[in-house]
Scaffold this active site. Structure first.
Site, PDB file in Angstrom:
ATOM      1  N   ASN A  35      59.263  38.338  22.024  1.00 16.74           N
ATOM      2  CA  ASN A  35      59.011  38.329  22.601  1.00 16.74           C
ATOM      3  C   ASN A  35      60.915  38.499  23.289  1.00 16.74           C
ATOM      4  OD1 ASN A  35      60.576  37.009  20.417  1.00 16.74           O
ATOM      5  ND2 ASN A  35      60.428  34.585  21.473  1.00 16.74           N
ATOM      6  N   GLU A  54      62.236  36.773  26.793  1.00 16.62           N
ATOM      7  CA  GLU A  54      62.573  35.359  27.588  1.00 16.62           C
ATOM      8  C   GLU A  54      63.686  35.607  28.804  1.00 16.62           C
ATOM      9  OE1 GLU A  54      64.618  32.492  24.559  1.00 16.62           O
ATOM     10  OE2 GLU A  54      62.353  32.851  24.062  1.00 16.62           O
ATOM     11  N   CYS A  79      55.243  36.718  25.621  1.00 19.68           N
ATOM     12  CA  CYS A  79      55.234  36.712  24.019  1.00 19.68           C
ATOM     13  C   CYS A  79      55.233  38.111  23.508  1.00 19.68           C
ATOM     14  CB  CYS A  79      53.813  36.223  23.488  1.00 19.68           C
ATOM     15  SG  CYS A  79      54.332  34.236  24.181  1.00 19.68           S
ATOM     16  N   GLU A 117      53.471  39.259  20.923  1.00 18.84           N
ATOM     17  CA  GLU A 117      52.015  40.367  20.839  1.00 18.84           C
ATOM     18  C   GLU A 117      51.540  40.511  22.297  1.00 18.84           C
ATOM     19  OE1 GLU A 117      52.875  36.896  20.080  1.00 18.84           O
ATOM     20  OE2 GLU A 117      51.652  36.482  18.255  1.00 18.84           O
ATOM     21  N   CYS A 171      49.869  32.194  20.703  1.00 22.28           N
ATOM     22  CA  CYS A 171      49.579  31.276  21.882  1.00 22.28           C
ATOM     23  C   CYS A 171      48.440  31.076  21.951  1.00 22.28           C
ATOM     24  CB  CYS A 171      51.185  30.689  22.404  1.00 22.28           C
ATOM     25  SG  CYS A 171      50.861  32.974  23.785  1.00 22.28           S
ATOM     26  N   CYS A 219      48.227  34.635  24.451  1.00 23.91           N
ATOM     27  CA  CYS A 219      48.203  35.183  23.939  1.00 23.91           C
ATOM     28  C   CYS A 219      46.764  35.146  23.021  1.00 23.91           C
ATOM     29  CB  CYS A 219      49.177  35.175  22.756  1.00 23.91           C
ATOM     30  SG  CYS A 219      50.979  36.504  23.099  1.00 23.91           S
TER      31      CYS A 219
HETATM   32  N1  THU Z   1      56.507  33.415  21.258  1.00 18.95           N
HETATM   33  C1  THU Z   1      56.112  34.607  21.293  1.00 18.95           C
HETATM   34  O1  THU Z   1      56.325  35.569  21.601  1.00 18.95           O
HETATM   35  N2  THU Z   1      54.639  34.419  20.747  1.00 18.95           N
HETATM   36  C2  THU Z   1      53.710  33.932  20.127  1.00 18.95           C
HETATM   37  O2  THU Z   1      52.201  33.645  19.818  1.00 18.95           O
HETATM   38  C3  THU Z   1      54.228  31.814  20.519  1.00 18.95           C
HETATM   39  C4  THU Z   1      55.527  31.684  21.304  1.00 18.95           C
HETATM   40  C5  THU Z   1      57.352  32.928  21.932  1.00 18.95           C
HETATM   41  C6  THU Z   1      58.059  33.051  23.535  1.00 18.95           C
HETATM   42  C7  THU Z   1      59.319  32.451  23.433  1.00 18.95           C
HETATM   43  O3  THU Z   1      59.828  33.285  23.827  1.00 18.95           O
HETATM   44  C8  THU Z   1      59.037  31.314  21.872  1.00 18.95           C
HETATM   45  O4  THU Z   1      58.311  32.554  21.113  1.00 18.95           O
HETATM   46  C9  THU Z   1      59.048  30.090  22.006  1.00 18.95           C
HETATM   47  O5  THU Z   1      57.550  29.477  22.416  1.00 18.95           O
END
Ligand code: THU
Length: 154
Positions: free
Chosen positions: A58, A60, A69, A71, A106, A109
């Protein structure tokens, strides 16, 4: 009417050597996550049909919605490099306390995974590491998103 979801619960030791390598790749990728806002770090590794492994984590951003994310970082990289079909997607996550957290993709994704699954002719198998170090295995990522919206509707 009923929709049933069939999945397996695995211990790490049940994983094949290839899947264990995928787990190791996802964990190394997670360590490069850029998650200064959530401190929730996610790693994803894709076993490609051609034998390659593609990873993502991930990323940000101070403008929160601009982040992405793990994925999607992995899948879009594989797509951008035209690497062909994805055989297995493995995802794992750690929380702000650096403890394993259940890594369930999520909704956004799931939508992207579904579309990648639809544009190839083999299913995408999904492995999700849980906080207790077991894994959930889905034979076909499509089961992650019943009643999915897809290009078929356009
Ligand atoms: N996140 C992912 O990378 N994958 C997911 O399927 C769920 C959430 C990340 C997004 C964000 O950077 C952090 O997790 C918190 O939501």
């Amino acid at each position: 009417m009923e929709i049933t979801l069939t999945y397996k619960k695995l211990d790490k030791d049940d994983l094949s050597e290839e899947d264990q390598q995928l787990l190791t790749a996802a964990e190394s990728a997670r360590q490069n996550a850029y998650a200064p806002y959530s401190n929730f770090t996610v790693g994803c590794a894709l076993q490609m049909e051609n034998g390659q492994v593609v990873t993502g984590n991930n990323q940000e951003n101070a403008a929160y919605p601009s982040g992405l994310c793990a994925e999607r970082v992995a899948l879009f990289h594989a797509g951008a490099e035209n690497m062909g079909p994805v055989r297995t997607l493995l995802v794992l996550a750690k929380n702000a306390e650096d403890a394993l957290a259940s890594a369930f993709p999520c909704g956004g994704c799931r939508q992207v995974i579904l579309e990648y699954a639809m544009k190839q002719d083999i299913p995408i198998r999904v492995l999700m590491l849980l906080e207790n170090e077991q894994l959930i295995e889905l034979e076909d990522a499509k089961s992650l998103l019943p009643f999915a919206f897809s290009a078929n509707a356009l």
